[in-house]
Each structure stands twice: as structure tokens, then as C-alpha cells.
Write an enzyme that holds these catalytic residues in place. Structure first.
Site, PDB file in Angstrom:
ATOM      1  CB  ALA A  58      -0.830   0.097   1.220  1.00 32.98           C
ATOM      2  CB  VAL A  85       5.436   1.058   2.938  1.00 29.77           C
ATOM      3  CG1 VAL A  85       7.019   1.815   3.309  1.00 29.77           C
ATOM      4  CG2 VAL A  85       4.799   2.697   2.707  1.00 29.77           C
ATOM      5  CE  LYS A  86       3.131   0.776  -5.284  1.00 30.15           C
ATOM      6  NZ  LYS A  86       1.817   0.549  -6.211  1.00 30.15           N
ATOM      7  CB  ILE A  87       7.883   5.622  -0.702  1.00 33.24           C
ATOM      8  CG1 ILE A  87       7.708   4.821   0.825  1.00 33.24           C
ATOM      9  CG2 ILE A  87       8.285   7.210  -0.381  1.00 33.24           C
ATOM     10  CD1 ILE A  87       8.720   5.119   1.714  1.00 33.24           C
TER      11      ILE A  87
END
Ligand code: E4P
Length: 224
Positions: A58, A85-87
Site C-alpha cells: 500500500a 510500503v510504496k513510496i
């Protein structure tokens, strides 16, 4: 090669998780917004389907490193299993990635459009980079070539970061990225279904059924 499903559509996730060898599910703010429901409710439903061992991805919606880290920690705690986590790549995103690696939280650096961006994301400690294949093709770039260059560059510099190619419109793009050696692809259910389609396969299966029935009728191997 890992196949990951790029959607928050619960029916599509149920179907593909049952029939395909999925390694996880990716989402982004646009994908979540399409569902227009409570974020945690969506996360829980996806986790209930894929189980704790497959990876759920996400994306943060924060812009500063400190807040990205806070949001990532919360999502990691509440995701109920393997989480990444997507950044999106930016200065703040790189700072957050360095901090999250110290906390042992997995990071995918996303919205990657060049090998130079991918290399610096990997150096910051990202576990994955996500180059956007079709969005490059849309502007007369060559998305698959960029993926190939990233794969080559990571090999030259001995980077453990995985290339998770994203943004696909068709099975040919997926095939080319796999041939270039990317470790993962994230695709919609439609593209995944197209990957296994071939008219010669349909003809072969019809031929096997016809030949069997001509001799054995409806009798199955279990009936002998
Ligand atoms: C990865 O998860 C990306 O956010 C996604 O694949 C982008 O796809 P799109 O270009 O079809 O929006």
C-alpha cells in the site's frame, strides 16, 4: 518471477488468488480511491483473502519523510501479515526509505521512470523499485527497455533490490519484462488472464476432448 495483482477489487483478488500463483497484491491511492470505501476495511478484506504470507503493498499519501515513516509504521502494524510500503521517489521519499530500513519495514520505491532513479532508490535501501512500463510507452518511451536497463544496472552494481515492473496494458509488455530478467510484475486481472490465453491452446484442448470422446464417450479415467 513473481506475479502480483494490481487492484483492490475484492472479486478480482478472490478469483486470481484462487487460480493463479500470486505472490501478493499491490495498490496505490488511485486504485484504493476507485473502491471509495474505508481504507482499513479494504486492507482487512484483501488480507483475509491472500493470507499472512503473501505481500500486501500500500502506498503512503504523505509528503514529508517523518509523516511517511509514521504512516508506513501504522500500515505495517495493521496490515496483518507481510507488508511493503510504496513510496513515490522524491528527496523526502528517499529520507523516509533510509529511516524505514533501520526499522526493518519493507519499501517499494514507486513512480520510477528512469534507471538513474532506480539505482538511487536501491542505494537508499528500497527492497523493490517499480518502473512504470505502459506510462512510458504512452509517451513514446520504451518501458520494457527501461526495465531491461534497470535489471542490468542492478546486476553491474550488485544491488539486492528487486525490479517490480508495473503499469502494464498488455501481455507482450509483461513477456518482454520477464525476458529482460525483472523479478516481479504487478498486473491487472485482465492482463493476467491474457497472459495464459492462446488460440492454439484452445484448439489443442478441443482436439484432445474430441479424440477421447470418439473412443470412450463420457467415460473418464476415474471410471476405468
Ligand atoms: C503499481 O502498483 C502502479 O501503481 C500501477 O501499476 C500503475 O499502473 P497504471 O499506469 O495502469 O495506473
Amino acid at each position: 518471477m513473481e506475479y502480483i495483482l494490481d487492484t483492490a477489487d475484492i472479486q478480482a483478488i478472490k478469483h486470481c488468488n484462487e487460480f493463479y500463483p500470486l505472490a501478493g497484491v499491490t495498490t496505490n491511492p488511485s486504485i484504493i480511491a476507485k473502491e471509495n470505501r474505508n481504507f482499513w476495511e479494504i486492507v482487512k478484506e484483501i488480507r483475509d483473502i491472500i493470507g499472512p504470507d503473501k505481500t500486501f503493498f500500500a502506498q503512503t499519501v504523505q509528503k514529508t519523510a517523518d509523516l511517511i515513516v509514521e504512516e508506513a509504521k501504522l500500515m505495517n502494524e495493521k496490515s496483518g501479515g507481510d507488508f511493503c510500503v510504496k513510496i513515490p521517489i522524491s528527496e523526502e521519499g528517499l529520507k523516509a526509505t533510509i529511516a524505514l530500513k533501520k526499522l526493518g519495514i519493507k519499501v517499494l520505491m514507486t513512480a520510477i521512470f528512469s534507471p538513474a532513479q532506480a539505482l538511487i532508490a536501491a542505494k537508499a535501501g528500497a527492497d523493490y523499485v517499480a518502473p512504470y512500463v505502459n506510462r512510458l510507452d504512452n509517451i513514446i518511451g520504451d518501458g520494457c527497455e527501461v526495465v531491461a536497463e534497470i535489471v542490468e544496472q542492478f546486476a553491474i552494481h550488485n544491488m539486492p533490490c528487486k525490479v517490480l515492473a508495473a503499469s502494464f496494458k498488455n501481455a507482450q509488455q509483461v513477456h518482454q519484462c520477464a525476458a529482460a530478467g525483472c523479478q516481479c510484475v504487478t498486473v491487472s486481472a485482465d492482463v493476467l488472464q491474457t497472459v495464459i490465453m492462446h488460440p492454439m491452446t484452445d484448439a489443442a484442448i478441443a482436439g484432445f476432448e474430441r479424440d477421447w470422446q470418439n473412443v470412450y464417450g463420457d467415460k473418464k479415467i476415474l471410471d476405468f
